[in-house]
Write a protein that holds these residues in place. Structure first.
Motif, mmCIF file in Angstrom:
data_model
loop_
_atom_site.group_PDB
_atom_site.id
_atom_site.type_symbol
_atom_site.label_atom_id
_atom_site.label_comp_id
_atom_site.label_asym_id
_atom_site.label_seq_id
_atom_site.Cartn_x
_atom_site.Cartn_y
_atom_site.Cartn_z
ATOM 1 N N LEU A 1 0.806 -1.215 0.000
ATOM 2 C CA LEU A 1 0.000 0.000 0.000
ATOM 3 C C LEU A 1 0.841 1.268 0.000
ATOM 4 C CD1 LEU A 1 -2.792 -1.097 2.522
ATOM 5 C CD2 LEU A 1 -2.849 -1.113 0.014
ATOM 6 N N THR A 2 2.012 1.200 0.629
ATOM 7 C CA THR A 2 2.883 2.379 0.695
ATOM 8 C C THR A 2 4.306 1.980 0.319
ATOM 9 O OG1 THR A 2 3.360 1.995 3.050
ATOM 10 C CG2 THR A 2 1.498 3.455 2.510
ATOM 11 N N GLY A 3 5.039 2.955 -0.180
ATOM 12 C CA GLY A 3 6.440 2.722 -0.501
ATOM 13 C C GLY A 3 6.684 2.008 -1.809
ATOM 14 N N ASN A 4 5.640 1.911 -2.656
ATOM 15 C CA ASN A 4 5.831 1.181 -3.914
ATOM 16 C C ASN A 4 6.609 1.976 -4.953
ATOM 17 O OD1 ASN A 4 3.554 2.891 -4.032
ATOM 18 N ND2 ASN A 4 2.826 1.832 -5.877
ATOM 19 N N LEU A 5 6.871 3.265 -4.673
ATOM 20 C CA LEU A 5 7.632 4.087 -5.616
ATOM 21 C C LEU A 5 9.069 4.309 -5.159
ATOM 22 C CD1 LEU A 5 4.983 6.820 -6.555
ATOM 23 C CD2 LEU A 5 5.431 4.621 -7.643
ATOM 24 N N THR A 6 9.473 3.672 -4.094
ATOM 25 C CA THR A 6 10.845 3.833 -3.612
ATOM 26 C C THR A 6 11.804 3.040 -4.500
ATOM 27 O OG1 THR A 6 10.727 1.943 -2.118
ATOM 28 C CG2 THR A 6 10.007 4.094 -1.257
ATOM 29 N N SER A 7 13.043 3.480 -4.548
ATOM 30 C CA SER A 7 14.040 2.811 -5.386
ATOM 31 C C SER A 7 14.269 1.373 -4.939
ATOM 32 C CB SER A 7 15.357 3.593 -5.361
ATOM 33 O OG SER A 7 15.835 3.724 -4.027
ATOM 34 N N SER A 8 14.165 1.120 -3.639
ATOM 35 C CA SER A 8 14.367 -0.235 -3.126
ATOM 36 C C SER A 8 13.267 -1.166 -3.618
ATOM 37 C CB SER A 8 14.390 -0.211 -1.597
ATOM 38 O OG SER A 8 14.464 -1.523 -1.081
ATOM 39 N N THR A 9 12.018 -0.712 -3.524
ATOM 40 C CA THR A 9 10.892 -1.536 -3.989
ATOM 41 C C THR A 9 10.959 -1.769 -5.489
ATOM 42 O OG1 THR A 9 9.473 -0.696 -2.211
ATOM 43 C CG2 THR A 9 8.380 -1.682 -4.125
ATOM 44 N N ILE A 10 11.293 -0.727 -6.240
ATOM 45 C CA ILE A 10 11.379 -0.843 -7.702
ATOM 46 C C ILE A 10 12.448 -1.852 -8.098
ATOM 47 C CG2 ILE A 10 11.993 0.396 -9.815
ATOM 48 C CD1 ILE A 10 10.690 2.887 -8.573
ATOM 49 N N ALA A 11 13.599 -1.819 -7.411
ATOM 50 C CA ALA A 11 14.689 -2.744 -7.722
ATOM 51 C C ALA A 11 14.279 -4.190 -7.434
ATOM 52 C CB ALA A 11 15.932 -2.374 -6.920
ATOM 53 N N LYS A 12 13.622 -4.403 -6.289
ATOM 54 C CA LYS A 12 13.189 -5.753 -5.934
ATOM 55 C C LYS A 12 12.143 -6.276 -6.920
ATOM 56 C CE LYS A 12 14.078 -5.316 -0.951
ATOM 57 N NZ LYS A 12 13.460 -5.237 0.407
ATOM 58 N N ARG A 13 11.199 -5.407 -7.272
ATOM 59 C CA ARG A 13 10.158 -5.829 -8.212
ATOM 60 C C ARG A 13 10.736 -6.114 -9.597
ATOM 61 N NH1 ARG A 13 4.666 -2.223 -7.062
ATOM 62 N NH2 ARG A 13 3.966 -3.441 -5.244
ATOM 63 N N SER A 14 11.701 -5.326 -10.012
ATOM 64 C CA SER A 14 12.321 -5.545 -11.327
ATOM 65 C C SER A 14 12.909 -6.952 -11.403
ATOM 66 C CB SER A 14 13.415 -4.501 -11.580
ATOM 67 O OG SER A 14 12.871 -3.212 -11.650
ATOM 68 N N THR A 15 13.642 -7.346 -10.361
ATOM 69 C CA THR A 15 14.219 -8.689 -10.322
ATOM 70 C C THR A 15 13.126 -9.755 -10.266
ATOM 71 O OG1 THR A 15 16.191 -7.858 -9.189
ATOM 72 C CG2 THR A 15 15.761 -10.224 -9.053
ATOM 73 N N ALA A 16 12.103 -9.483 -9.469
ATOM 74 C CA ALA A 16 11.002 -10.453 -9.329
ATOM 75 C C ALA A 16 10.264 -10.636 -10.651
ATOM 76 C CB ALA A 16 10.043 -9.984 -8.232
ATOM 77 N N PHE A 17 10.034 -9.552 -11.390
ATOM 78 C CA PHE A 17 9.336 -9.654 -12.673
ATOM 79 C C PHE A 17 10.162 -10.441 -13.691
ATOM 80 C CE2 PHE A 17 6.900 -5.500 -11.681
ATOM 81 C CZ PHE A 17 5.869 -6.233 -11.086
ATOM 82 N N GLU A 18 11.472 -10.238 -13.696
ATOM 83 C CA GLU A 18 12.342 -11.006 -14.593
ATOM 84 C C GLU A 18 12.221 -12.503 -14.313
ATOM 85 O OE1 GLU A 18 15.921 -7.658 -15.049
ATOM 86 O OE2 GLU A 18 16.180 -9.431 -13.776
#
Length: 333
Positions: free
Chosen positions: A153-170
């Protein structure tokens, strides 16, 4: 002309006005008449209308010539069995106090595949989540083995979250691709091409061939990178481009697509393949290219069809007619 001017001797009269002597005038008049006679004689030999062929009038930038046109399909990789996915960038899109992230995904075919133009798509978290839910509904057992990054719900635009999601999506896309049924599912393909293929088919059926060709060009490299050029959708895209460019009088582009389509016709329907060869023969003839091998192949196919059915070889139907039937059947399903 210079010799004529040199003989014009200008003299001044008492008032200072330049005049021509009568002798010089007579000499000048005789030479002018002689020159006119020569011009008339030349003109008589050149009488008629000078015409240049349309081909000579075209410049290298003329779209009808399609200089440098490249088919967005390699035509050399029949199947894809080891595709990976890489998030190469992530852009935060803000809308007031809220926002989302656009993830740009690079489709990496097998490393032994010929190097071509990079193919990327841009999707947001909700697109990945939609794919996951649709696959879970259709393949519950298979999807129970595949993890998906949970929504926060919160923090989905932080660089840490984006980096983790990028790896997860790959990892997520690569894992799905490793399962045959998931890889060739309609849901997985639609995630990559969205409505592009469907809309291209609709435009083709409505004879809006200019816009249809643009969409087929967009989805073709994606389908080729995902499935290889022997996939029916890839072959049908190429055949559709042959029809579109032929009707749009882009003959060079049509022939280029036809030649690649013939290399991608491994599992093609016999009638569709026969019509494609006939269209390629016609395009080759139009551009003055050798068509003897294609004609031999066409006759051999017709002969085999005749022998197997014990009937007289039937005439080859137009590529557009058969492809229209294929697309109409797909739209009904």
């Amino acid at each position: 002309m210079n010799s004529l001017l040199n003989k014009l001797r200008i003299k001044s009269d008492a008032g200072g006005s330049p005049t021509l002597s009568s002798v010089d005038c007579d000499s000048t008049l005789q030479e002018e008449n002689a020159l006119a006679d020569e011009q008339d004689a030349i003109t008589g030999h050149l009488s008629g209308t000078l015409q240049l062929s349309d081909e000579l009038l075209k410049t290298p930038t003329d779209p009808n010539k399609d200089f440098g046109y490249t088919v967005p399909c390699e035509g050399s990789s029949p199947t894809r069995s080891n595709v990976t996915f890489e998030v190469i960038s992530a852009e935060v899109i803000r809308d007031g106090r809220s926002g989302h992230v656009n993830y740009t995904v690079l489709i990496n075919p097998h490393r032994d595949s010929p190097k071509g133009k990079e193919t990327v798509i841009t999707r947001r978290y909700s697109d990945f989540e939609g794919l996951h839910q649709r696959l879970k509904k259709r393949f519950p057992s298979l999807m129970s083995q595949i993890s998906f990054p949970r929504k926060i719900l919160t923090g989905n635009l932080t660089s840490s979250t984006i980096a983790k999601r990028s790896t997860a999506f790959e990892q997520y896309l690569t894992h799905i691709f490793s399962h045959f049924d998931l890889r060739y599912s309609h849901e997985f393909m639609e995630f990559f091409v969205q409505d592009g293929f469907h809309n291209a088919v609709q435009l083709f059926l409505s004879q809006d061939l200019s816009r249809a060709s643009e969409l087929f060009e967009q989805v073709l490299p994606i389908l080729d990178k995902l499935y290889g050029d022997s996939h029916p959708h890839v072959f049908h895209c190429l055949c559709a481009l042959v029809v579109c460019y032929s009707r749009l009088e882009r003959t060079h582009a049509a022939l280029t697509c036809a030649e690649v389509a013939l290399r991608c016709s491994g599992s093609a329907d016999n009638d569709l393949l026969t019509s494609l060869i006939q269209a390629t023969v016609r395009l080759s003839w139009t551009l003055g290219k050798d068509k003897s091998e294609l004609e031999r192949r066409l006759e051999a196919m017709r002969a085999r069809s005749s022998n197997s059915n014990n009937v007289t070889p039937k005439s080859v139907r137009e590529l557009c007619d058969i492809l229209t039937e294929v697309f109409q059947l797909r739209m009904r399903h």
